[in-house]
Design a protein around this motif. Structure first.
Motif, PDB file in Angstrom:
ATOM      1  N   GLN A  76      23.723  21.266 -43.174  1.00 52.46           N
ATOM      2  CA  GLN A  76      23.658  20.934 -41.760  1.00 52.46           C
ATOM      3  C   GLN A  76      22.204  20.847 -41.301  1.00 52.46           C
ATOM      4  OE1 GLN A  76      26.554  20.155 -41.227  1.00 52.46           O
ATOM      5  NE2 GLN A  76      26.228  19.483 -39.137  1.00 52.46           N
ATOM      6  N   VAL A  77      21.448  21.843 -41.696  1.00 58.53           N
ATOM      7  CA  VAL A  77      20.046  21.885 -41.284  1.00 58.53           C
ATOM      8  C   VAL A  77      19.281  20.716 -41.894  1.00 58.53           C
ATOM      9  CG1 VAL A  77      17.925  23.198 -41.493  1.00 58.53           C
ATOM     10  CG2 VAL A  77      20.006  24.352 -40.874  1.00 58.53           C
ATOM     11  N   ARG A  78      19.634  20.387 -43.131  1.00 59.05           N
ATOM     12  CA  ARG A  78      18.942  19.290 -43.776  1.00 59.05           C
ATOM     13  C   ARG A  78      19.252  17.964 -43.066  1.00 59.05           C
ATOM     14  NH1 ARG A  78      19.310  17.900 -50.063  1.00 59.05           N
ATOM     15  NH2 ARG A  78      21.248  17.026 -49.341  1.00 59.05           N
TER      16      ARG A  78
ATOM     17  N   LEU B 186      10.680  22.691 -39.899  1.00 57.09           N
ATOM     18  CA  LEU B 186      11.848  22.973 -39.064  1.00 57.09           C
ATOM     19  C   LEU B 186      12.980  23.500 -39.940  1.00 57.09           C
ATOM     20  CD1 LEU B 186      12.863  22.593 -36.171  1.00 57.09           C
ATOM     21  CD2 LEU B 186      13.812  20.435 -36.898  1.00 57.09           C
ATOM     22  N   PHE B 187      13.076  22.880 -41.111  1.00 55.79           N
ATOM     23  CA  PHE B 187      14.118  23.253 -42.056  1.00 55.79           C
ATOM     24  C   PHE B 187      14.044  24.732 -42.387  1.00 55.79           C
ATOM     25  CE2 PHE B 187      15.623  23.699 -46.418  1.00 55.79           C
ATOM     26  CZ  PHE B 187      16.873  23.113 -46.304  1.00 55.79           C
ATOM     27  N   LYS B 188      12.846  25.161 -42.778  1.00 54.91           N
ATOM     28  CA  LYS B 188      12.671  26.567 -43.166  1.00 54.91           C
ATOM     29  C   LYS B 188      12.956  27.482 -41.988  1.00 54.91           C
ATOM     30  CE  LYS B 188       9.289  25.737 -46.716  1.00 54.91           C
ATOM     31  NZ  LYS B 188       7.870  25.448 -46.746  1.00 54.91           N
TER      32      LYS B 188
ATOM     33  N   ALA C 228      29.048  29.923 -45.912  1.00 56.62           N
ATOM     34  CA  ALA C 228      28.436  29.598 -44.624  1.00 56.62           C
ATOM     35  C   ALA C 228      26.986  29.164 -44.830  1.00 56.62           C
ATOM     36  CB  ALA C 228      28.494  30.798 -43.690  1.00 56.62           C
ATOM     37  N   TYR C 229      26.327  29.836 -45.766  1.00 54.54           N
ATOM     38  CA  TYR C 229      24.942  29.505 -46.059  1.00 54.54           C
ATOM     39  C   TYR C 229      24.813  28.089 -46.622  1.00 54.54           C
ATOM     40  CZ  TYR C 229      20.863  32.392 -45.540  1.00 54.54           C
ATOM     41  OH  TYR C 229      19.756  32.991 -45.027  1.00 54.54           O
ATOM     42  N   ALA C 230      25.758  27.747 -47.497  1.00 54.57           N
ATOM     43  CA  ALA C 230      25.732  26.417 -48.094  1.00 54.57           C
ATOM     44  C   ALA C 230      25.921  25.355 -47.012  1.00 54.57           C
ATOM     45  CB  ALA C 230      26.823  26.305 -49.148  1.00 54.57           C
ATOM     46  N   ILE C 231      26.903  25.583 -46.139  1.00 54.51           N
ATOM     47  CA  ILE C 231      27.144  24.631 -45.055  1.00 54.51           C
ATOM     48  C   ILE C 231      25.902  24.532 -44.184  1.00 54.51           C
ATOM     49  CG2 ILE C 231      28.444  24.296 -42.913  1.00 54.51           C
ATOM     50  CD1 ILE C 231      30.893  25.199 -44.335  1.00 54.51           C
TER      51      ILE C 231
END
Ligand SMILES: Nc1ncnc2c1ncn2[C@@H]1O[C@H](COP(=O)(O)OP(=O)(O)OP(=O)(O)O)[C@@H](O)[C@H]1O
Ligand SMILES: [Mg+2]
Length: 476
Positions: free
Chosen positions: A192-194, A5-7, A185-188
């Motif tokens: 968030q996804v994790r 799901l993460f990927k 934004a990518y870092a956030i």
């Protein structure tokens, strides 16, 4: 490679981000381009007007000479970063602002361009000015009129690559900021996804553990969102699974225990008879015990089977209309023998002569048997039993009260579970498997009725409801 799901989320959001920022960058660059070129154009036009109105007029009135004009144009050239040409009324280039431009002197501008100037129109072009310039440029032209006569025009060319160079810095800064914002934004996004995928993984692992039989496993997730809710439901499920497993263990333990004692007894007596330890004249007596014990075992297995079938919904409820009070009287009569043996005082209080109910007659028979059996069994010698019926709206209540016993609240709740037997030290006449009330409860609920137990000082009261019926079909 496994698709986590993460990927997945990271990939999808990533693409969206890149696409969004890409479109934004494209739009911005377009806007910048337009804005700077527009600004430059306005500047050139304004300067063209000034040159034509001030410098040229000054030349014609003799306030400045040719040399001074050339010098001034050279300064303006540097300041505007643009080449300035002066054309005469025939369209001939007669003056340039830089020595490098002198090759243009004596060349002629296009006829339609000259015509526009003559018509007092302002020229504006983007390109190589009819092939004259080596680099694309922003060109503006301004007519010169002196004493109402057309004298030619001022042409100013600003090289487009050079104009663009002036805002390259701003462009770079904006682009840098955008890339930075995107990375941020990518870092956030990453965290968030994790945050979402981690607890899901935890739940899935816990599910595997539980599937492996470790029902004590619980989750510790506090995300304050739907995932926490899921985790809570999961824990609830684990809890009930654990309870079911406990029940199953207890159930097996109870059955084994309840079967072992009579079986051991039976084996002992039969061995005794076979090897002669029990003399022939006593064999009759012991065989009677063996028979009673086997009957008990059969009763236990039958009741278990019955309870099981009922709980699986295999027993159909067959509701019929019949007369309740008559059934009560007859049932009581069947207990006459044990009642007399224990010298119990039994009272039957009926709210009217006859009362029609709608119920399954077999269920009711079984319910009354079990309840009366308990009442007779647990009431001490010489005590009382009261059977009473009453009307409550569309229901009839049947109460069976016996004296001599008190049960606390905890005990009152337990009596409905299978294999629950009250006092373990109770005597021979109180033997049972603790299934009676479990069966009663099941039958009552299958008929959509209620049953409850109350106990006050030296008194136990069992009450159950039945649906009243108006019609009474006469059975033959
Ligand atoms: N009328 C009653 N008075 C006092 N105690 C009761 C009464 N009815 C039930 N109990 C208590 O509740 C327990 C459970 O009753 P239940 O009828 O289920 O089992 P049982 O009578 O012991 O065995 P079985 O009915 O299977 O022969 C009894 O063992 C007893 O302790
Ligand atoms: Mg019983």
């Amino acid at each position: 490679m496994k698709r986590t799901l993460f990927k997945k989320m990271f990939f999808i959001y990533g693409i969206t981000l890149i696409f969004g920022f890409g479109v934004l960058a494209l739009l911005l660059s377009q806007l910048f381009n337009q804005y700077f070129i527009e600004t430059k154009k306005e500047l050139l036009l304004e300067q063209g007007k000034k040159i034509s109105e001030n410098l040229i007029q000054a030349l014609y009135t003799g306030r400045i000479d040719q040399q001074r004009l050339r010098d001034d144009l050279e300064v303006l050239d540097q300041f505007l970063k643009a080449r300035i040409w002066i054309v005469n009324e025939d369209g001939l280039i007669v003056g340039v602002s830089a020595p490098a431009e002198e090759g243009f002197l004596g060349q002629r501008i296009a006829q339609d361009q000259l015509k526009q100037l003559w018509e007092q129109k302002v020229l504006y072009e983007e390109g190589t000015f009819g092939g004259k310039l080596s680099q694309p440029a922003l060109s503006v032209g301004y007519p010169i009129y002196f004493e109402r006569a057309f004298r030619g025009g001022i042409l100013i060319h600003a090289s487009l690559p050079e104009v663009r160079k002036t805002f390259a810095d701003i462009y770079r800064i904006t682009l840098g900021a955008m890339i930075f914002a995107m990375l941020f934004a990518y870092a956030i996004l990453y965290f968030q996804v994790r945050k979402i995928s981690r607890p899901l993984k935890e739940i899935s692992e816990a599910a595997k553990i539980i599937a492996g039989g470790e029902f004590q496993k619980r989750l510790n997730i506090h995300t304050r969102d739907e995932i926490e809710e899921l985790a809570k439901s999961f824990d609830l499920m684990a809890e009930s699974l654990e309870k079911i497993e406990d029940n199953r263990r207890n159930f097996i333990a109870s059955i084994s225990h309840d079967l072992r004692s009579p079986m051991t007894l039976i084996r002992g007596f039969i061995e005794g008879i076979l090897d002669g330890t029990i003399p022939p004249e006593q064999q009759q007596h012991y065989l009677e015990i063996v028979l009673a014990e086997s009957k008990g075992i059969i009763k236990l297995t039958n009741e278990l089977l019955e309870l099981n079938q009922m709980q699986q919904g295999k027993v159909e409820v067959d509701n019929q209309v019949f007369e309740l009070h008559e059934v009560l009287r007859r049932k009581l009569l069947s207990f006459e023998q044990p009642i007399q043996e224990k010298q119990l005082e039994v009272t039957l209080v009926l709210f009217q002569e006859s009362a029609a109910v709608q119920a399954d007659p077999d269920f009711l028979d079984r319910i009354l048997t079990n309840l009366l059996d308990n009442a007779v069994k647990f009431t001490p010698h010489g005590d009382k039993i009261i059977i009473q019926t009453s009307e409550h709206k569309d229901r009839i209540w049947v109460e069976i009260t016996n004296t001599g016993v008190t049960m606390d609240q905890e005990e009152l709740e337990k009596i409905w579970t299978r294999f629950h037997k009250g006092d373990p030290s109770r005597g021979e006449d109180k033997r049972g498997y603790g299934l009676g009330l479990a069966i009663v409860k099941e039958m009552i609920s299958r008929m959509d009725q209620k049953i409850w137990a109350e106990s006050t000082d030296h008194q136990v009261k069992m009450t159950f409801t039945l649906t009243k019926s108006q019609m009474l079909t006469v059975c033959s």
